[in-house]
Every structure is written in C-alpha cells, then in structure tokens.
Design an enzyme around this catalytic site. Structure first.
Site, PDB file in Angstrom:
ATOM      1  N   TYR A  59       0.835  -1.196   0.000  1.00  0.00           N
ATOM      2  CA  TYR A  59       0.000   0.000   0.000  1.00  0.00           C
ATOM      3  C   TYR A  59       0.873   1.250   0.000  1.00  0.00           C
ATOM      4  CZ  TYR A  59      -3.831  -3.056   1.594  1.00  0.00           C
ATOM      5  OH  TYR A  59      -4.757  -4.052   1.726  1.00  0.00           O
ATOM      6  N   HIS A 137      -0.846 -12.036   1.709  1.00  0.00           N
ATOM      7  CA  HIS A 137      -1.770 -11.162   0.987  1.00  0.00           C
ATOM      8  C   HIS A 137      -2.369 -11.869  -0.226  1.00  0.00           C
ATOM      9  CE1 HIS A 137      -2.383  -6.590  -0.011  1.00  0.00           C
ATOM     10  NE2 HIS A 137      -3.509  -7.266  -0.007  1.00  0.00           N
ATOM     11  N   SER A 216     -13.148  -4.020   2.363  1.00  0.00           N
ATOM     12  CA  SER A 216     -14.172  -3.329   1.561  1.00  0.00           C
ATOM     13  C   SER A 216     -15.575  -3.670   2.048  1.00  0.00           C
ATOM     14  CB  SER A 216     -14.013  -3.669   0.077  1.00  0.00           C
ATOM     15  OG  SER A 216     -12.774  -3.235  -0.425  1.00  0.00           O
ATOM     16  N   PRO A 217     -15.827  -3.582   3.354  1.00  0.00           N
ATOM     17  CA  PRO A 217     -17.159  -3.937   3.872  1.00  0.00           C
ATOM     18  C   PRO A 217     -18.240  -2.959   3.434  1.00  0.00           C
ATOM     19  CG  PRO A 217     -15.865  -2.901   5.593  1.00  0.00           C
ATOM     20  CD  PRO A 217     -14.931  -3.122   4.431  1.00  0.00           C
ATOM     21  N   LEU A 218     -17.830  -1.798   2.941  1.00  0.00           N
ATOM     22  CA  LEU A 218     -18.776  -0.799   2.451  1.00  0.00           C
ATOM     23  C   LEU A 218     -18.761  -0.729   0.926  1.00  0.00           C
ATOM     24  CD1 LEU A 218     -18.100   2.015   5.091  1.00  0.00           C
ATOM     25  CD2 LEU A 218     -19.741   0.126   5.184  1.00  0.00           C
TER      26      LEU A 218
END
Length: 344
Positions: A59, A137, A216-218
């Site tokens: 990242y 990952h 990415s729960p949203l």
C-alpha cells in the site's frame, strides 16, 4: 482517551477491537492523500477505541523507479506506532511483489526467502519488533501454501510475528494452511454486494477456528451512497464496470440500504456494517470489518454502527441486495485468480 469499542477474539487467541481500520484508504489508490490528515485520522481512531489497524507492504505511493512493494503506508502508520504501539494491534501483509492498481496482475511470491525478507522490511518500516497479525496477501500459486505458511510459522517461533492470517484463500487452501499452523484470521472482500465467500470460505474459517476480517465492507465506499462519478474517476476504480458502466443500475442497492437506515435512524454505512456483524453471528464466527476512511468523523460513524440492530425483516430485505448488483467484484486490472472465488 479510550473509546467504548468492545473487543473480540479472532482465532489463535488474538484479541482486537470489534471494528478495525483499513489503512489502504489513506493511500493514493483512492486519490491524493494528505499525510498529516491521515495521521490525525489514525490517532482519532485509536482515541475512540478502533485499535485494530490494517496495512500491507504494497500500500502506498510507489517510489520512482521501484517495481516492488511501496511500503509508504507502513511508514505512515509507523508514526502512530511510535507513541502508541501498546494500544494498537497491527496487521500487515506480504506476498504481492509488484505494484497494484496498474494493468496486469502483479507478481506474487511465497518462497521462504521472500517471506523472511518481506517481514524484516515491514518490521523496519513500521518501527516495531513484532507484528501482531501477519497475512499472506496473495499466494504464489505454483508454491504449495503449506510451504509458505511453514516459513511464516518460523517467524512466529522467532518472536517476530504473533499470529498468522491469510487473504483471499479458498476453503481448501485455508484447511491446508491451518494444518501447518493455527490461522487467526481470514481476510477477503465480504459485504452486502460481495458474498461469494459465504459458500465455502466462511464455513471453512469457522471449521478451523479462524475469525473473518472483511475488507471493503462498504463496497469500496459505494454502499454509503457517497461515491460519485467524479470521485470514481480519480481512483483505481475508474475503469471498473461495477462502478462506472453500472453506476446507475447499482444505485438500487444504495437506495435499499439507505431506506433501511431511515427506518432505524442509521446511516447507510452503519446499516452495511451491522448486516456484516449479523452475518457473522449467523455463521457462528467472529467478524471484524475494516472500513477505511480519511475522515475522523467517518471513523466515529463506523464505530457507532456497533449499536445498530436490524430486525429479521430488515435483514431479509438486505439479504436480497446481492440480487440487484450488476458487475463482478474482481478488479479488471487483475487476473481472474486474484480472488478466491475463481479458484474454488
């Protein structure tokens, strides 16, 4: 000041805050980021009890001339850890050996030498002597996962890592890994509109005693209703059909989430998070979503979702959201094997 966010124990005795913070949101993939503001947001999260911080060696803004993991997100989080290491459970990842967000799936590595060198590099960047949760990952498909996890287990034995995790693995890969060393957490995309993991991976996580950490729960921000074509155009999602070609059609999902939020006095983000926790209860395993944001206010909003309760009827209506979705969850600049569903 410590907030009122409760804790939960994932697998292998790893206790973390009931909601985490996804550090990728502070990096360039969603547009330019102000590092000073990013650090303020991180401090706000810990101040208010969100102490489970998730990052990865890949990242961040790539350095000029560098092809491998950027590491700049870890370096940012190191500034938080410098004064608050004892308050934080830090998770980072290795295995993606090239840049993300550009055409062509980056290479992956899972050989023993790379496992060790990647860990040492993350420890240096984070400025700590131990990583609480170390994830694979993405696995290197031509190396048995048992070999990679075996190398990761050596790091635990040496005290450099406390617990092991796996990201985007299949149920079979998870079982094979857990036979080598206890797995504390499985991380994969899981939300109202990305539910493929429920078929096999979530039950396998429960079977081996691992917790689940949805990224990415949203829906990468889409489920909150805050994503606009302009914001999407400035991010790594600018070529993704789910967000671009199907933007208008997928507003039906947002409308459903928003309408239920209006019924109970909750924001769309809080509804989406509450649904995930209720799914964890239904499947019988601990679930710790890691929404990311650059806004301290959103950190508080997300944590407040822990107080939201959905009725059986509201859960039933939300369960149908996936039927309204147009477009796949896999990102077009990666190979089909990038997500576990393609390998099941």
């Amino acid at each position: 000041m410590t907030g009122a966010v409760p804790t939960v124990t994932l697998g292998d005795g790893l206790t973390v805050s009931r909601i985490g913070f996804g550090g990728m949101a502070l990096s360039h993939v969603y547009g330019d980021s102000d590092p000073d503001q990013a650090l303020r947001t991180l401090h706000h999260a810990v101040d208010h009890g969100t102490t489970f911080i998730d990052t990865a060696d890949v990242y961040g803004e790539p350095r000029e001339g560098a092809d491998g993991p950027a590491g700049t997100n870890e370096e940012l989080i190191a500034k938080l850890l410098a004064s608050r290491r004892g308050e934080v459970q830090i998770a980072t990842k290795f295995g993606i050996a090239g840049r993300i967000g550009v055409p062509g799936a980056p290479p992956t590595r899972g050989d023993r030498a790379y496992v060790r060198s990647a860990c040492e590099a993350s420890l240096r960047r984070l400025g700590t002597d131990v990583i609480d949760l170390y994830y694979l990952h993405r696995r290197q498909l031509d190396i048995p996962i048992e070999e990679t996890v075996g190398a990761m287990a050596e790091l635990v034995a040496e005290g450099k890592v406390r617990h092991l995790g796996l990201s985007e693995v299949t149920a079979a890969e998870l079982r094979a890994a857990a036979a080598v060393h206890p797995i504390a957490a499985v991380q994969s995309e899981w939300s109202l509109w990305s539910r493929d993991v429920e078929a096999r991976v979530v039950p396998a996580a429960r079977e081996v005693g691992a917790g689940f950490v949805p990224y990415s729960p949203l829906g990468r921000g889409f489920l909150t209703g805050a994503m606009t074509p302009e914001r999407i155009a400035g991010s790594m999602l600018r070529n993704e059909p789910r967000f671009v070609e199907h933007f208008a059609a997928n507003q039906h999902v947002v409308d459903l989430v928003r309408s239920i939020g209006q019924e109970i006095g909750a924001t769309p983000a809080q509804v989406a998070l509450a649904w995930l926790w209720s799914q964890g209860e239904a499947f019988g395993l601990p679930v710790v979503p890691i929404p990311g944001t650059r806004s301290p206010q959103r950190v508080t909003e997300n944590a407040d979702a822990l107080r939201v309760r959905l009725s059986p009827d509201q859960r039933s209506r939300l369960d149908k959201a996936a039927e309204l979705v147009h477009g796949d969850r896999n990102l077009t600049f990666t190979s089909k094997n990038w997500i576990s569903a393609a390998r099941e």
